[in-house]
Design a protein around this motif. Structure first.
Motif, PDB file in Angstrom:
ATOM      1  N   VAL A  59       0.749  -1.084   0.057  1.00  0.00           N
ATOM      2  CA  VAL A  59       0.048   0.159   0.013  1.00  0.00           C
ATOM      3  C   VAL A  59       0.840   1.225   0.182  1.00  0.00           C
ATOM      4  O   VAL A  59       1.813   1.361   0.805  1.00  0.00           O
ATOM      5  N   VAL A  60       0.729   2.111  -0.920  1.00  0.00           N
ATOM      6  CA  VAL A  60       1.391   3.551  -0.926  1.00  0.00           C
ATOM      7  C   VAL A  60       0.511   4.429  -0.623  1.00  0.00           C
ATOM      8  O   VAL A  60      -0.588   4.252  -1.429  1.00  0.00           O
ATOM      9  N   MET A  61       1.046   5.179  -0.095  1.00  0.00           N
ATOM     10  CA  MET A  61       0.123   6.532   0.583  1.00  0.00           C
ATOM     11  C   MET A  61       0.540   7.729  -0.322  1.00  0.00           C
ATOM     12  O   MET A  61       1.748   8.248  -0.140  1.00  0.00           O
ATOM     13  N   GLN A  62      -0.120   8.348  -0.971  1.00  0.00           N
ATOM     14  CA  GLN A  62      -0.067   9.740  -1.961  1.00  0.00           C
ATOM     15  C   GLN A  62      -0.553  10.778  -1.149  1.00  0.00           C
ATOM     16  O   GLN A  62      -1.826  10.834  -1.519  1.00  0.00           O
ATOM     17  N   ILE A  63       0.112  11.503  -0.720  1.00  0.00           N
ATOM     18  CA  ILE A  63      -0.469  12.819  -0.120  1.00  0.00           C
ATOM     19  C   ILE A  63      -0.814  13.918  -0.945  1.00  0.00           C
ATOM     20  O   ILE A  63       0.206  13.999  -1.903  1.00  0.00           O
ATOM     21  N   LEU A  64      -1.885  14.219  -1.255  1.00  0.00           N
ATOM     22  CA  LEU A  64      -2.232  15.166  -2.227  1.00  0.00           C
ATOM     23  C   LEU A  64      -1.693  16.802  -1.952  1.00  0.00           C
ATOM     24  O   LEU A  64      -1.354  17.058  -0.907  1.00  0.00           O
ATOM     25  N   ASP A  65      -1.235  17.381  -3.291  1.00  0.00           N
ATOM     26  CA  ASP A  65      -0.641  18.492  -3.059  1.00  0.00           C
ATOM     27  C   ASP A  65      -1.268  19.621  -2.532  1.00  0.00           C
ATOM     28  O   ASP A  65      -0.708  20.466  -1.799  1.00  0.00           O
ATOM     29  N   ALA A  66      -2.315  19.688  -2.950  1.00  0.00           N
ATOM     30  CA  ALA A  66      -3.280  20.837  -2.638  1.00  0.00           C
ATOM     31  C   ALA A  66      -4.370  20.520  -1.836  1.00  0.00           C
ATOM     32  O   ALA A  66      -5.196  19.179  -2.265  1.00  0.00           O
ATOM     33  N   PRO A  67      -5.188  21.396  -0.841  1.00  0.00           N
ATOM     34  CA  PRO A  67      -6.323  21.030  -0.550  1.00  0.00           C
ATOM     35  C   PRO A  67      -7.374  20.985  -1.370  1.00  0.00           C
ATOM     36  O   PRO A  67      -7.547  21.512  -2.473  1.00  0.00           O
ATOM     37  N   LEU A  68      -8.263  19.927  -1.256  1.00  0.00           N
ATOM     38  CA  LEU A  68      -9.576  19.602  -1.888  1.00  0.00           C
ATOM     39  C   LEU A  68     -10.598  20.655  -1.791  1.00  0.00           C
ATOM     40  O   LEU A  68     -11.538  20.902  -2.740  1.00  0.00           O
ATOM     41  N   GLY A  69     -10.691  21.222  -0.529  1.00  0.00           N
ATOM     42  CA  GLY A  69     -11.738  21.887  -0.133  1.00  0.00           C
ATOM     43  C   GLY A  69     -11.549  22.330   1.543  1.00  0.00           C
ATOM     44  O   GLY A  69     -10.596  22.163   1.886  1.00  0.00           O
ATOM     45  N   PRO A  70     -12.593  23.081   1.913  1.00  0.00           N
ATOM     46  CA  PRO A  70     -12.504  23.437   3.348  1.00  0.00           C
ATOM     47  C   PRO A  70     -12.492  21.931   4.128  1.00  0.00           C
ATOM     48  O   PRO A  70     -13.009  21.156   3.930  1.00  0.00           O
ATOM     49  N   PRO A  71     -12.008  22.557   5.501  1.00  0.00           N
ATOM     50  CA  PRO A  71     -11.893  21.480   6.285  1.00  0.00           C
ATOM     51  C   PRO A  71     -13.173  20.458   6.752  1.00  0.00           C
ATOM     52  O   PRO A  71     -13.140  19.254   6.528  1.00  0.00           O
ATOM     53  N   ALA A  73     -15.369  19.701   4.840  1.00  0.00           N
ATOM     54  CA  ALA A  73     -15.951  18.851   3.542  1.00  0.00           C
ATOM     55  C   ALA A  73     -15.227  17.540   3.604  1.00  0.00           C
ATOM     56  O   ALA A  73     -15.739  16.607   2.866  1.00  0.00           O
ATOM     57  N   HIS A  74     -14.090  17.519   4.453  1.00  0.00           N
ATOM     58  CA  HIS A  74     -13.074  16.248   4.182  1.00  0.00           C
ATOM     59  C   HIS A  74     -13.865  14.912   4.702  1.00  0.00           C
ATOM     60  O   HIS A  74     -13.336  13.765   3.912  1.00  0.00           O
ATOM     61  N   PHE A  75     -14.738  14.927   5.683  1.00  0.00           N
ATOM     62  CA  PHE A  75     -15.235  13.620   5.862  1.00  0.00           C
ATOM     63  C   PHE A  75     -16.100  13.102   4.744  1.00  0.00           C
ATOM     64  O   PHE A  75     -15.848  11.824   4.216  1.00  0.00           O
ATOM     65  N   ASP A  76     -16.847  13.865   3.821  1.00  0.00           N
ATOM     66  CA  ASP A  76     -17.574  13.598   2.948  1.00  0.00           C
ATOM     67  C   ASP A  76     -16.512  13.299   1.658  1.00  0.00           C
ATOM     68  O   ASP A  76     -17.018  12.577   0.620  1.00  0.00           O
ATOM     69  N   PHE A  77     -15.470  13.793   1.532  1.00  0.00           N
ATOM     70  CA  PHE A  77     -14.579  13.608   0.525  1.00  0.00           C
ATOM     71  C   PHE A  77     -14.191  12.011   0.612  1.00  0.00           C
ATOM     72  O   PHE A  77     -14.023  11.531  -0.446  1.00  0.00           O
ATOM     73  N   ALA A  78     -13.862  11.389   1.719  1.00  0.00           N
ATOM     74  CA  ALA A  78     -13.786  10.058   2.031  1.00  0.00           C
ATOM     75  C   ALA A  78     -15.162   9.265   1.678  1.00  0.00           C
ATOM     76  O   ALA A  78     -15.028   8.339   0.945  1.00  0.00           O
ATOM     77  N   VAL A  79     -15.932   9.584   1.969  1.00  0.00           N
ATOM     78  CA  VAL A  79     -17.377   8.997   1.666  1.00  0.00           C
ATOM     79  C   VAL A  79     -17.695   9.122   0.430  1.00  0.00           C
ATOM     80  O   VAL A  79     -17.906   7.820  -0.279  1.00  0.00           O
ATOM     81  N   ASN A  80     -17.400   9.988  -0.349  1.00  0.00           N
ATOM     82  CA  ASN A  80     -17.801   9.984  -1.810  1.00  0.00           C
ATOM     83  C   ASN A  80     -16.640   9.509  -2.845  1.00  0.00           C
ATOM     84  O   ASN A  80     -16.532   9.638  -3.977  1.00  0.00           O
ATOM     85  N   GLY A  81     -15.278   9.274  -2.103  1.00  0.00           N
ATOM     86  CA  GLY A  81     -14.269   8.682  -2.894  1.00  0.00           C
ATOM     87  C   GLY A  81     -13.723   9.951  -3.611  1.00  0.00           C
ATOM     88  O   GLY A  81     -12.658   9.643  -4.440  1.00  0.00           O
ATOM     89  N   VAL A  82     -13.891  11.187  -3.031  1.00  0.00           N
ATOM     90  CA  VAL A  82     -12.925  12.244  -3.964  1.00  0.00           C
ATOM     91  C   VAL A  82     -11.489  12.235  -3.253  1.00  0.00           C
ATOM     92  O   VAL A  82     -10.380  12.294  -3.960  1.00  0.00           O
ATOM     93  N   ALA A  83     -11.343  11.488  -2.102  1.00  0.00           N
ATOM     94  CA  ALA A  83      -9.985  11.237  -1.648  1.00  0.00           C
ATOM     95  C   ALA A  83     -10.207   9.724  -1.055  1.00  0.00           C
ATOM     96  O   ALA A  83     -11.278   9.425  -0.423  1.00  0.00           O
ATOM     97  N   ASP A  84      -9.067   9.077  -0.927  1.00  0.00           N
ATOM     98  CA  ASP A  84      -9.361   7.668  -0.148  1.00  0.00           C
ATOM     99  C   ASP A  84      -9.161   7.741   1.132  1.00  0.00           C
ATOM    100  O   ASP A  84      -9.650   7.096   1.974  1.00  0.00           O
ATOM    101  N   VAL A  85      -8.533   8.632   1.689  1.00  0.00           N
ATOM    102  CA  VAL A  85      -8.135   8.806   3.147  1.00  0.00           C
ATOM    103  C   VAL A  85      -8.240  10.316   3.407  1.00  0.00           C
ATOM    104  O   VAL A  85      -7.723  11.121   2.886  1.00  0.00           O
ATOM    105  N   THR A  86      -8.981  10.819   4.606  1.00  0.00           N
ATOM    106  CA  THR A  86      -9.117  12.041   5.194  1.00  0.00           C
ATOM    107  C   THR A  86      -8.996  11.772   6.342  1.00  0.00           C
ATOM    108  O   THR A  86      -9.283  10.719   7.383  1.00  0.00           O
ATOM    109  N   PHE A  87      -8.708  13.178   7.109  1.00  0.00           N
ATOM    110  CA  PHE A  87      -8.628  13.325   8.537  1.00  0.00           C
ATOM    111  C   PHE A  87      -9.425  14.685   8.873  1.00  0.00           C
ATOM    112  O   PHE A  87      -9.680  15.598   8.066  1.00  0.00           O
ATOM    113  N   GLY A  88     -10.123  14.933   9.982  1.00  0.00           N
ATOM    114  CA  GLY A  88     -10.702  16.103  10.517  1.00  0.00           C
ATOM    115  C   GLY A  88     -10.961  16.221  11.681  1.00  0.00           C
ATOM    116  O   GLY A  88     -10.607  15.332  12.608  1.00  0.00           O
TER     117      GLY A  88
END
Length: 342
Positions: A59-71, A73-88
């Motif tokens: 398993v390789v972890m790729q930390i995205l270079d730029a924020p995808l949106g405001p803090p 929103a990050h739980f839903d980013f994981a739910v919807n697959g916008v990102a694979d792993v999020t924290f908040g």
């Protein structure tokens, strides 16, 4: 013949190096914090490296270079697959996470290193079944260190003197504390803290010590109310997209879990405590901020003011089908176990 043999070796080398690559899973990790912030640099980044080591590179972890949106929103980013792993932070999305206020209540613990592992245990035992993280795989919960009250030009030595002060607050139980102490809440992004304090828009802020120095607002504050166990904490989460989790081989799931959960909570707690201790030392060294610890009488008054709001949290948990007082007592007992090294 030599050329043919060399060609075969090269072909075999390409095939061999291709096998691990084809077996790798890349997980995209979202980040919304500055790269030097302890939550990201000393908790999330080390965790991603631990995942890669535990899975032996599968398993390789790729930390995205730029924020995808405001803090928030990050739980839903994981739910919807916008990102694979999020924290908040749970309280960034009011109404979605309610029972997590249990770990945010006043006076719970003087160290995140005690509270965070206890919180993971109690959440897993009593609260995870309520499924507030539905749509994602929950990998960890933890808290920052004790949150305190910091002011500019406002005396913090009694409830009467701080009443009516305009204070920048977060969500969750911190809002209840503001109500209990009759403060005037100011809603503003944390990135605007220095601006609203230096400009006189706010008289103070609720923050753990680490954030006071991290956001450089120690330059515009002059008093701090340091309450034993804190006026509040903030509960945080780490989640993975459920479909992505389900697609992982059990071997990799087990490897990820081995560095998540309580192990992650323990690491996170230790990071927060080190950061808070360093911040308090720096504040004392600079000498700009006067730190006030409440007298027994002042502390009794603060506890009496906050108690009804704590009871509201327990009633809210009870309404969801889990006895609020029982789970609170269990959390207090678990904190004591962690303190004792269990």
């Amino acid at each position: 013949m030599k050329k043919t043999f060399a060609a075969l070796l090269m072909a075999a080398g390409v095939a061999l190096t291709g096998l691990p690559a084809s077996a790798q899973t890349t997980l995209r990790v979202a980040n919304w914090l500055p790269p030097q912030h302890p939550l990201f640099a000393e908790i999330i980044v080390p965790w991603t490296k631990q995942v890669e080591e535990a899975t032996q590179g599968r398993v390789v972890m790729q930390i995205l270079d730029a924020p995808l949106g405001p803090p928030p929103a990050h739980f839903d980013f994981a739910v919807n697959g916008v990102a694979d792993v999020t924290f908040g932070v749970h309280n960034y999305t009011p109404g979605r996470f309610e029972v997590t206020e249990l770990a945010e209540m006043s006076f719970l613990c003087e160290k995140s290193a005690y509270l965070s592992p206890a919180w993971w245990r109690i959440h897993s035992q009593y609260l995870e079944k309520l499924d507030e993280h539905r749509g994602a795989k929950l990998l960890g919960v933890w808290t920052h260190g004790p949150g305190q009250l910091w002011t500019r030009g406002r005396d913090v030595t009694s409830l009467d003197k701080i009443k009516g002060a305009k204070i920048r607050i977060g969500g969750g139980f911190a809002q209840s504390v503001a109500n209990a102490l009759e403060l005037v809440p100011i809603q503003a992004p944390v990135t605007k803290a220095y601006e609203i304090l230096s400009g006189g828009v706010a008289d103070g802020i609720q923050f753990p010590p680490e954030s006071v120095t991290a956001f450089k607002i120690d330059e515009v504050l002059d008093q701090g109310l340091i309450v034993p166990g804190g006026l509040y904490t903030a509960s945080m989460f780490l989640v993975m997209n459920q479909a992505k989790w389900d697609a992982l081989p059990k071997e990799d799931q087990d490897a990820i879990l081995s560095v998540s959960g309580e192990a992650l909570a323990k690491m996170a707690g230790e990071v927060w405590d080190r950061a808070d201790a360093a911040a308090i030392a720096l504040i004392k060294q600079k000498g700009r901020i006067t730190l006030h610890e409440p007298t027994p009488g002042e502390l009794d008054a603060i506890k009496a003011a906050i108690k009804p709001y704590q009871e509201q949290v327990l009633a809210k948990i009870t309404a969801k089908g889990v006895n609020g007082q029982e789970v609170y007592d269990a959390l207090v007992a678990e904190i004591a176990k962690v303190k004792a090294g269990n």
